[in-house]
Design an enzyme around this catalytic site. Sequence first.
Site, PDB file in Angstrom:
ATOM      1  N   TYR A   1       0.871  -1.178   0.000  1.00  0.00           N
ATOM      2  CA  TYR A   1       0.000   0.000   0.000  1.00  0.00           C
ATOM      3  C   TYR A   1       0.907   1.227   0.000  1.00  0.00           C
ATOM      4  O   TYR A   1       1.348   1.718   1.049  1.00  0.00           O
ATOM      5  CB  TYR A   1      -0.940  -0.007   1.200  1.00  0.00           C
ATOM      6  CG  TYR A   1      -1.989  -1.101   1.141  1.00  0.00           C
ATOM      7  CD1 TYR A   1      -2.159  -1.873  -0.010  1.00  0.00           C
ATOM      8  CD2 TYR A   1      -2.819  -1.370   2.233  1.00  0.00           C
ATOM      9  CE1 TYR A   1      -3.113  -2.872  -0.071  1.00  0.00           C
ATOM     10  CE2 TYR A   1      -3.786  -2.361   2.172  1.00  0.00           C
ATOM     11  CZ  TYR A   1      -3.923  -3.116   1.025  1.00  0.00           C
ATOM     12  OH  TYR A   1      -4.875  -4.101   0.959  1.00  0.00           O
TER      13      TYR A   1
ATOM     14  N   HIS B   1      -0.116 -12.169   0.519  1.00  0.00           N
ATOM     15  CA  HIS B   1      -1.054 -11.324  -0.219  1.00  0.00           C
ATOM     16  C   HIS B   1      -1.723 -12.034  -1.397  1.00  0.00           C
ATOM     17  O   HIS B   1      -2.898 -11.780  -1.690  1.00  0.00           O
ATOM     18  CB  HIS B   1      -0.327 -10.065  -0.723  1.00  0.00           C
ATOM     19  CG  HIS B   1      -1.214  -8.882  -0.859  1.00  0.00           C
ATOM     20  ND1 HIS B   1      -0.785  -7.589  -0.635  1.00  0.00           N
ATOM     21  CD2 HIS B   1      -2.508  -8.763  -1.206  1.00  0.00           C
ATOM     22  CE1 HIS B   1      -1.782  -6.750  -0.838  1.00  0.00           C
ATOM     23  NE2 HIS B   1      -2.836  -7.429  -1.191  1.00  0.00           N
TER      24      HIS B   1
ATOM     25  N   SER C   1     -12.414  -5.017  -1.270  1.00  0.00           N
ATOM     26  CA  SER C   1     -13.269  -4.331  -2.244  1.00  0.00           C
ATOM     27  C   SER C   1     -14.747  -4.483  -1.885  1.00  0.00           C
ATOM     28  O   SER C   1     -15.567  -4.878  -2.718  1.00  0.00           O
ATOM     29  CB  SER C   1     -13.016  -4.861  -3.660  1.00  0.00           C
ATOM     30  OG  SER C   1     -13.639  -4.050  -4.626  1.00  0.00           O
TER      31      SER C   1
ATOM     32  N   GLY D   1     -17.305  -2.890  -4.262  1.00  0.00           N
ATOM     33  CA  GLY D   1     -17.281  -3.254  -5.670  1.00  0.00           C
ATOM     34  C   GLY D   1     -16.376  -2.437  -6.555  1.00  0.00           C
ATOM     35  O   GLY D   1     -16.562  -2.419  -7.775  1.00  0.00           O
TER      36      GLY D   1
END
Length: 290
Positions: A55, A130, A210, A213
């Site tokens: 990130y 990940h 997410s 979406g």
Amino acid sequence: METKQLGKTGVSVSAIGLGAMPMSLSSRPPESESIDVIHRALDLGITFIDTADSYCKDESDKHHSERLIHQALQTYKGERDRVIIATKGGLMRPNGNWTRNGEPKHLEETIRISFEALGGEKPIDVWQYHAPDPNYTIEESLAPAKKAVDAGMIRFVGVSNFSVEQIKRARDIVDVVSVQNQYNPWYRQPEFDGVLEYCEQESLTFLPWSPFGGSRRHQGLADFPTIAKIAKEKGVSVYCIVLAWLRSKSPCILPIPGASKVSSIEDSVRAVDVILSNDEVQRIDRETAS
């Protein structure tokens, strides 16, 4: 804040977490604003923060999110001993792109840097692989995590973007407490590929990434009539309805909505008090499946 157990660890965490990704990508807000977001999340009772070494803007900026979270915790004046930080390793950011790297030596090194970025004074609370790299076996890539657990550098291990078969193989190497896969009303594969059911059976925490979406749907949630209608009836935002929908799907689900504004995390926390009926869940299912 409602709490739930993280896997079978006996550790309680907030029923809603904070996703830190938006505070570290190229579109990130000023650092002071991000720290305000983290502090406000803690004020609201959030004790679970999800991040990753990737990130960041690009490889030159690696581990930005972990350093930011550590700084925010160090400057927080309230209770912080119960905060659980879940980070990830195994993705690279060349020129801002996303690529997989499950090379064992790389993972061993990034675990060490994550440990230092998060303060280096106590084990990483949760380290998650990940995404599987097809160039290496699950066993090869998770060997460094097992080594770090044995060395006291990692407390708990999770996996991300894994199938049921891959989760089982991972658990033969190291104890796994969580699974982080994509899941939202428009992407419901965990309901059909067995992952959600497996997490329930094995008491693994499921972290849906997410949840809204993606950016396009996130901006257009109010355009879905059923979601908008239910939100209006309950006096909450459309985002709260989606988070409540996720929570309704399984007791093992812990949503981790991202936030880069104080108002966003304040809104997300309200979802804890939103209860959807079976009929409302089914109506959302039908609308988003079309």
